[in-house]
Design a protein around this motif. Structure first.
Motif, short mmCIF file in Angstrom:
data_model
loop_
_atom_site.label_atom_id
_atom_site.label_comp_id
_atom_site.label_asym_id
_atom_site.label_seq_id
_atom_site.Cartn_x
_atom_site.Cartn_y
_atom_site.Cartn_z
N GLY A 1 0.59 -1.48 -0.19
CA GLY A 1 -0.16 -0.26 -0.10
C GLY A 1 0.84 0.98 -0.24
N THR A 2 1.69 1.38 0.42
CA THR A 2 3.11 2.18 0.72
C THR A 2 3.45 2.54 -1.02
OG1 THR A 2 3.55 1.36 3.36
CG2 THR A 2 5.38 3.06 1.87
N ASP A 3 3.59 1.10 -1.33
CA ASP A 3 3.91 1.56 -3.32
C ASP A 3 3.27 2.20 -3.07
OD1 ASP A 3 6.25 -0.05 -2.10
OD2 ASP A 3 5.53 -1.33 -3.03
N ASN B 1 -3.78 12.72 11.28
CA ASN B 1 -4.09 11.59 12.01
C ASN B 1 -4.37 10.62 10.99
OD1 ASN B 1 -4.56 9.82 14.26
ND2 ASN B 1 -6.49 9.96 14.17
N THR B 2 -3.20 9.43 10.64
CA THR B 2 -2.89 8.97 9.57
C THR B 2 -1.78 7.81 9.90
OG1 THR B 2 -3.68 8.16 7.60
CG2 THR B 2 -2.42 10.74 7.48
N PHE B 3 -1.47 6.68 9.68
CA PHE B 3 -0.69 5.95 9.93
C PHE B 3 0.54 7.06 8.21
CE2 PHE B 3 2.19 2.52 8.15
CZ PHE B 3 2.07 1.94 9.44
N ALA C 1 1.89 6.13 6.66
CA ALA C 1 2.10 5.61 5.23
C ALA C 1 1.70 6.62 4.30
CB ALA C 1 2.00 3.96 4.55
N THR C 2 0.87 7.31 4.82
CA THR C 2 0.23 8.03 3.50
C THR C 2 1.17 9.65 3.07
OG1 THR C 2 -2.33 7.91 5.16
CG2 THR C 2 -1.54 9.70 3.13
N ALA C 3 1.59 9.93 4.60
CA ALA C 3 2.67 11.00 4.37
C ALA C 3 4.41 10.46 3.49
CB ALA C 3 3.15 11.54 5.58
N PRO D 1 -6.94 12.66 0.84
CA PRO D 1 -7.27 12.47 1.86
C PRO D 1 -7.21 10.74 2.37
CG PRO D 1 -9.29 12.34 0.00
CD PRO D 1 -7.75 12.35 -0.33
N VAL D 2 -7.94 10.34 3.93
CA VAL D 2 -7.43 8.68 4.14
C VAL D 2 -8.87 8.31 4.59
CG1 VAL D 2 -6.26 7.47 5.37
CG2 VAL D 2 -5.64 9.49 4.77
N HIS D 3 -8.91 7.02 4.02
CA HIS D 3 -11.31 6.69 4.78
C HIS D 3 -9.97 6.05 5.97
CE1 HIS D 3 -12.18 8.12 0.74
NE2 HIS D 3 -11.94 7.07 0.11
N GLU E 1 -7.13 9.01 -3.15
CA GLU E 1 -7.85 8.74 -1.47
C GLU E 1 -6.86 7.86 -1.59
OE1 GLU E 1 -12.27 7.30 -2.37
OE2 GLU E 1 -12.15 7.74 -4.44
N ASP E 2 -6.11 7.78 -0.08
CA ASP E 2 -5.89 6.61 0.09
C ASP E 2 -7.20 5.62 1.28
OD1 ASP E 2 -4.17 5.31 2.29
OD2 ASP E 2 -2.99 6.59 3.08
N ALA E 3 -7.18 4.44 0.57
CA ALA E 3 -8.09 3.77 0.52
C ALA E 3 -7.84 2.51 1.56
CB ALA E 3 -8.65 3.33 -0.11
N ALA E 4 -6.59 1.99 1.47
CA ALA E 4 -5.87 1.54 2.32
C ALA E 4 -7.16 0.73 3.81
CB ALA E 4 -4.29 1.77 2.81
N GLN E 5 -7.64 1.05 4.01
CA GLN E 5 -8.19 1.08 5.37
C GLN E 5 -10.12 0.90 5.44
OE1 GLN E 5 -7.17 3.09 9.25
NE2 GLN E 5 -5.68 2.77 9.21
N GLY F 1 -3.57 -7.87 8.24
CA GLY F 1 -4.87 -7.22 8.72
C GLY F 1 -5.57 -6.55 8.54
N LYS F 2 -5.69 -5.91 7.43
CA LYS F 2 -6.37 -4.98 6.70
C LYS F 2 -7.60 -5.79 6.26
CE LYS F 2 -3.66 -1.04 6.69
NZ LYS F 2 -2.88 -1.26 5.66
N ASN F 3 -8.74 -5.68 5.77
CA ASN F 3 -9.90 -6.13 5.81
C ASN F 3 -9.79 -7.05 4.22
OD1 ASN F 3 -10.99 -3.71 7.66
ND2 ASN F 3 -13.26 -3.57 6.52
N GLY G 1 0.68 -11.42 3.15
CA GLY G 1 2.24 -11.14 3.00
C GLY G 1 1.93 -9.97 2.30
N GLU G 2 3.06 -8.98 1.66
CA GLU G 2 2.85 -7.71 1.22
C GLU G 2 2.30 -7.43 -0.05
OE1 GLU G 2 3.65 -5.27 2.92
OE2 GLU G 2 5.21 -6.12 4.73
N ALA G 3 1.42 -6.77 -0.35
CA ALA G 3 0.59 -6.76 -1.07
C ALA G 3 -0.19 -5.15 -1.16
CB ALA G 3 0.07 -7.63 -1.94
N GLY G 4 -0.63 -4.66 -2.09
CA GLY G 4 -1.54 -3.34 -2.77
C GLY G 4 -1.74 -3.55 -4.12
C1 LIG Z 1 -1.74 0.23 5.93
C2 LIG Z 1 -2.07 1.58 5.62
C3 LIG Z 1 -1.13 1.96 4.97
C4 LIG Z 1 0.32 1.48 3.83
O1 LIG Z 1 0.54 -0.01 3.27
P1 LIG Z 1 1.73 -0.89 3.20
O2 LIG Z 1 0.17 -2.15 2.77
O3 LIG Z 1 1.30 -1.42 5.13
O4 LIG Z 1 2.32 -0.91 2.82
C5 LIG Z 1 -1.09 3.35 4.04
N1 LIG Z 1 -2.04 4.24 4.65
C6 LIG Z 1 -2.62 3.95 5.57
C7 LIG Z 1 -3.93 4.74 6.23
C8 LIG Z 1 -2.66 2.63 6.16
O5 LIG Z 1 -3.56 2.67 6.70
#
Ligand SMILES: *Cc1c(COP(=O)(O)O)cnc(C)c1O
Length: 368
Positions: A60-62, A84-86, A88-90, A130-132, A156-160, A185-187, A192-195
């Motif tokens: 997701g960071t990528d 207020n976000t993780f 990885a948005t910044a 924006p982050v959801h 949109e940061d839709a990671a969550q 741990g995401k929905n 492993g890692e993926a985005g």
């Molecule tokens: C988890 C998350 C990311 C990053 O995702 P990774 O797959 O861990 O790199 C980015 N933004 C938000 C808001 C997240 O919760």
């Protein structure tokens, strides 16, 4: 009773054999990266989010980084995001040499405060990001309006927020681009890692496909300097199997949140999450506010309940962003939240007994 914060084992019986079958096929074919599973994933995921295109990536960071690069955002530019976000948005905003410009969050939704965006726009601003947060869509209509007025992109940061909706439309196809994480741990979580990114823009879609593979549309012919952000076939296989169940899991999360809401409703010292009428909140996290948060977290832990903080330090006060020169008091809502928020156990398979137990222990703590 033991109620972990997250229990990924609970869903294994439902999906394990089919995932193992797909893994066997990948191994037999020895095609490990960006093959038929990734193609299937991209088609299904885009379709389920009412977006034209999805590009599978390595995290997701990528995804956030890719979204910025595809948008041509770089050195000297500014990107607006919630405080207020993780992180990885910044971080990706910093990777491209741009400056993250924080905005305080809304007291009731915890999402970016749309009334405080415009005052942060300068001639250097290129995008609003924006982050959801926690699974609740940010208030996209006013954001799109501001973006249109000032000629900005909306990323949109839709990671969550997989399968969350804003005014009956899935997030991820509303802005110009969206970024997704499939961290376990995401929905919707890989093993492993993926985005991914999603977009309705064909040009951005093509650019992302080239950039994720070293800037080459044709092997060893590099049109631009790209990255290795390719998606693993194994991760795509996990996601393809899980997408067959995700709608049910999302509804289970929402039902669990409704149970928490009803059990905690009468407790004055606890503030439950506030979902806007025009959104479908998918409860990646169920976040309450409590005045004696640290003591409550310890008490729950002593009673076998896992609870977390998302996030203990708002980004403007985090060490990594000290260079921006922010100080305490700059974003009072985000700062207040950091002191009061507590994320309760949340996953689809959480039982009513679990939820009753958690709520009973919260009540016990309050009446101690
Ligand atoms: C988890 C998350 C990311 C990053 O995702 P990774 O797959 O861990 O790199 C980015 N933004 C938000 C808001 C997240 O919760």
């Amino acid at each position: 009773m033991n109620v972990p914060f997250l229990d990924l084992k609970a869903q294994l019986p439902l999906i394990r054999s089919e995932i193992e079958e797909r893994f066997s096929r990948i191994i037999a074919n020895t095609a490990f990266v960006c093959g038929r599973e990734v193609k299937e994933f991209e088609e299904t995921f885009a379709d389920m989010h009412q977006a034209e295109h999805a590009v599978g990536l390595s995290s997701g960071t990528d995804g956030n980084h890719m979204a910025l690069v595809c948008s041509g955002i770089g050195a000297g530019d500014e990107v607006i995001l919630p405080a207020n976000t993780f992180i990885a948005t910044a971080e990706p905003i910093s990777y491209v040499g741009a400056t993250p410009v924080f905005v305080d969050v809304d007291e009731s939704t915890y999402n970016i405060d749309v009334d405080k965006i415009e005052e942060k726009i300068t001639p250097r601003t290129k995008a609003i990001n924006p982050v959801h947060l926690f699974g609740q869509p940010a208030d996209l209509d006013p954001i799109l309006e501001i973006a249109k007025k000032h000629n900005l992109l909306v990323i949109e940061d839709a990671a969550q927020a997989h399968f969350a909706e804003y005014k009956d439309k899935k997030v991820g196809g509303v802005g110009d681009l969206a970024s997704w994480s499939f961290y376990p741990g995401k929905n919707l979580g890989a093993w492993g890692e993926a985005g991914a990114i999603t977009t309705n823009n064909e040009e951005i879609h093509q650019r992302a496909k080239v950039l994720r593979d070293h800037g080459s549309a044709k092997k060893y012919y590099h049109d631009v300097i790209g990255f290795n952000y390719r998606m693993s076939e194994f991760q795509a296989a996990v996601l393809n199997v899980k997408m067959m169940h995700i709608q049910k899991w999302t509804e289970q999360r929402r039902a669990n949140a409704a149970l928490y809401d009803s059990r905690l409703e009468g407790i004055e010292q606890i503030k439950t999450p506030n979902a806007l009428d025009h959104v479908k909140h998918v409860y990646h996290l169920y976040v309450i506010r409590a005045a004696k948060r640290n003591d409550l977290q310890s008490y729950l832990k002593e009673n076998g309940i896992g609870a977390g903080m998302h996030y203990p330090i708002p980004l403007h006060l985090t060490e990594a962003y000290a260079y921006l020169g922010h100080k305490k008091g700059d974003f009072p809502v985000a700062e207040r939240l950091a002191d009061e928020i507590l994320s309760l156990p949340m996953y689809p398979e959480l039982s009513e007994e679990h939820i009753d137990y958690v709520c009973k222990k919260i009540e016990d703590f309050i009446t101690l």
